[in-house]
Write an enzyme that holds these catalytic residues in place. Structure first.
Site, PDB file in Angstrom:
ATOM      1  N   TRP A   1      -7.426  -6.686   5.764  1.00  0.00           N
ATOM      2  CA  TRP A   1      -5.851  -7.208   5.646  1.00  0.00           C
ATOM      3  C   TRP A   1      -5.716  -8.402   6.661  1.00  0.00           C
ATOM      4  CZ3 TRP A   1      -2.908  -4.946   1.987  1.00  0.00           C
ATOM      5  CH2 TRP A   1      -3.348  -3.896   1.168  1.00  0.00           C
TER       6      TRP A   1
ATOM      7  N   TYR B   1      -5.471   6.116  -9.492  1.00  0.00           N
ATOM      8  CA  TYR B   1      -6.476   5.296  -9.025  1.00  0.00           C
ATOM      9  C   TYR B   1      -7.873   5.882  -9.819  1.00  0.00           C
ATOM     10  CZ  TYR B   1      -3.965   3.226  -5.262  1.00  0.00           C
ATOM     11  OH  TYR B   1      -3.289   2.496  -4.476  1.00  0.00           O
TER      12      TYR B   1
ATOM     13  N   THR C   1      -8.559   0.022   6.817  1.00  0.00           N
ATOM     14  CA  THR C   1      -7.415   0.555   6.233  1.00  0.00           C
ATOM     15  C   THR C   1      -6.044   0.409   6.808  1.00  0.00           C
ATOM     16  OG1 THR C   1      -7.503   2.644   7.196  1.00  0.00           O
ATOM     17  CG2 THR C   1      -8.832   2.190   5.169  1.00  0.00           C
ATOM     18  N   VAL C   2      -5.156   0.199   6.025  1.00  0.00           N
ATOM     19  CA  VAL C   2      -3.607   0.397   6.350  1.00  0.00           C
ATOM     20  C   VAL C   2      -3.081   1.733   5.988  1.00  0.00           C
ATOM     21  CG1 VAL C   2      -3.143  -1.919   6.852  1.00  0.00           C
ATOM     22  CG2 VAL C   2      -2.859  -0.902   4.572  1.00  0.00           C
TER      23      VAL C   2
ATOM     24  N   CYS D   1       0.888  -1.239   0.087  1.00  0.00           N
ATOM     25  CA  CYS D   1      -0.158   0.022  -0.010  1.00  0.00           C
ATOM     26  C   CYS D   1       0.818   1.441  -0.039  1.00  0.00           C
ATOM     27  CB  CYS D   1      -0.935   0.007   1.378  1.00  0.00           C
ATOM     28  SG  CYS D   1      -1.818   1.507   1.393  1.00  0.00           S
TER      29      CYS D   1
END
Length: 362
Positions: free
Chosen positions: A98, A196, A132-133, A65
């Site tokens: 994750w 993205y 999220t990370v 990421c």
């Protein structure tokens, strides 16, 4: 919505726009870890301020990421490895979370959880957003503290000074703060998120609009780096970190997978040299795992790549070739600052390319 997106996230983002444009969710847990706090303290806006303590927190990331990669680079440059521990999730995830499938027993050895979502649910049982990370987790309770990645990076630079290594660089110089904020905003909009918007566009019109905006920005970066060594001032700053994490993924992933294929960055001489210099500095190249990066994008985004086949190439060995960035003067860090030391044991990238092996043994 996750920073690295599942198919449900992508469709949700497209549905938010009538023309198929990808719109990123930018709502995060905005708690901060700040000096002078003795216990978690609620603020008027409902967020909390948490105390700074060595060994209290664990930074959960995935090397795949780019948003997490920023925090890993900054943590290393500032010498916070012994202060904030590192949890490494694997390169792939599903709609739930994750996972720590790189660790023995597929459980994080400190937090003792198989999925990052467990830390989120420990604090917010009905947490409604994506898992999220990067995220910072309190080790003793297993509760997520924050996943606000811009604040994590900025706080590592400006608010963890009592714990930074001797000779840590100033990555947010006050004299360049206004210019950095302007560039950071543009880089996020046009490049960090621009790839993205191109890759996840839901219509030809949305794709071409995003593609044109992206390449206008990349041409601007190429021109700027033809006049100066770094994006701002004479030394590396937070702005360079923000840009690096996207540029380093461009040729292996964004060029093909996200249809950003006008040129490879290896073909753009100023960006090429800039990446070569940064990649060869401890903290940048030694935290970059191209295998995990490619596995993530090509295996998780099945709407784009339904076969989940991961490309063998491209050859990235050009990153270790000599560069000419010193023609502009300046140096990576100002006088009185030093390079980071060796990577802590256990934090080495799991899939170093052959050309990376002698990276910092010169």
């Amino acid at each position: 919505m996750t920073n690295e997106n599942t198919q449900e996230d992508i469709q949700e983002a497209r549905n938010a726009s009538p023309d198929g444009e990808f719109i990123r969710d930018t709502n995060y847990i905005e708690d901060r870890i700040l000096p002078g706090i003795t216990e978690p303290t609620e603020q008027e806006d409902g967020t909390f301020h948490w105390p700074q303590e060595a060994g209290r927190y664990r930074l959960a990331v995935a090397r795949a990421c780019p948003w997490a990669h920023r925090t890993v680079i900054t943590r290393r440059l500032m010498g916070l490895e012994d202060t904030v521990s590192l949890a490494l999730a694997g390169p792939t995830h599903d709609a739930r979370s994750w996972t720590f499938d790189l660790d023995e027993g597929e459980v994080d050895p400190v937090l003792q959880i198989p999925r990052l979502q467990d830390a989120y649910f420990k604090r917010f049982p009905d947490y409604p957003r994506g898992i999220t990370v990067p995220a910072i987790v309190e080790e003793s309770t297993g509760r997520v503290v924050t996943n606000d990645y811009p604040s994590i990076v900025r706080d590592f630079i400006t608010n963890w000074k009592d714990f930074q290594r001797e000779g840590a660089p100033n990555l947010y110089p006050e004299e360049h703060a206004e210019e950095m904020e302007e560039l950071n905003y543009y880089i996020f909009k046009a490049i960090n998120n621009g790839v993205y918007r191109s890759g996840f566009a839901g219509s030809q019109e949305a794709y071409e609009s995003a593609y044109d905006f992206l390449w206008e920005a990349l041409d601007w970066v190429e021109d700027r780096l033809g006049k100066q060594r770094y994006m701002v001032g004479d030394h590396i700053t937070e702005t360079d970190i923000r840009l690096f994490v996207t540029l380093i993924r461009f040729d292996p992933v964004y060029y093909s997978h996200f249809k950003c294929s006008r040129h490879k960055l290896a073909e753009m001489p100023n960006i090429c040299g800039y990446l070569q210099e940064l990649f060869q500095i401890p903290g940048f190249g030694d935290t970059t795992d191209f295998t995990e990066i490619k596995q993530h994008y090509f295996m998780v985004h099945t709407e784009i790549n339904p076969t989940k086949i991961v490309p063998v190439g491209p050859d990235m060995s050009w990153l270790m070739e000599e560069h000419d960035r010193d023609r502009f003067g300046g140096q990576p860090f100002a006088e009185g600052t030093t390079m980071p030391g060796p990577l802590p044991k256990g934090e080495e990238v799991k899939n170093p390319e052959d050309f990376q092996q002698p990276l910092f043994e010169r």
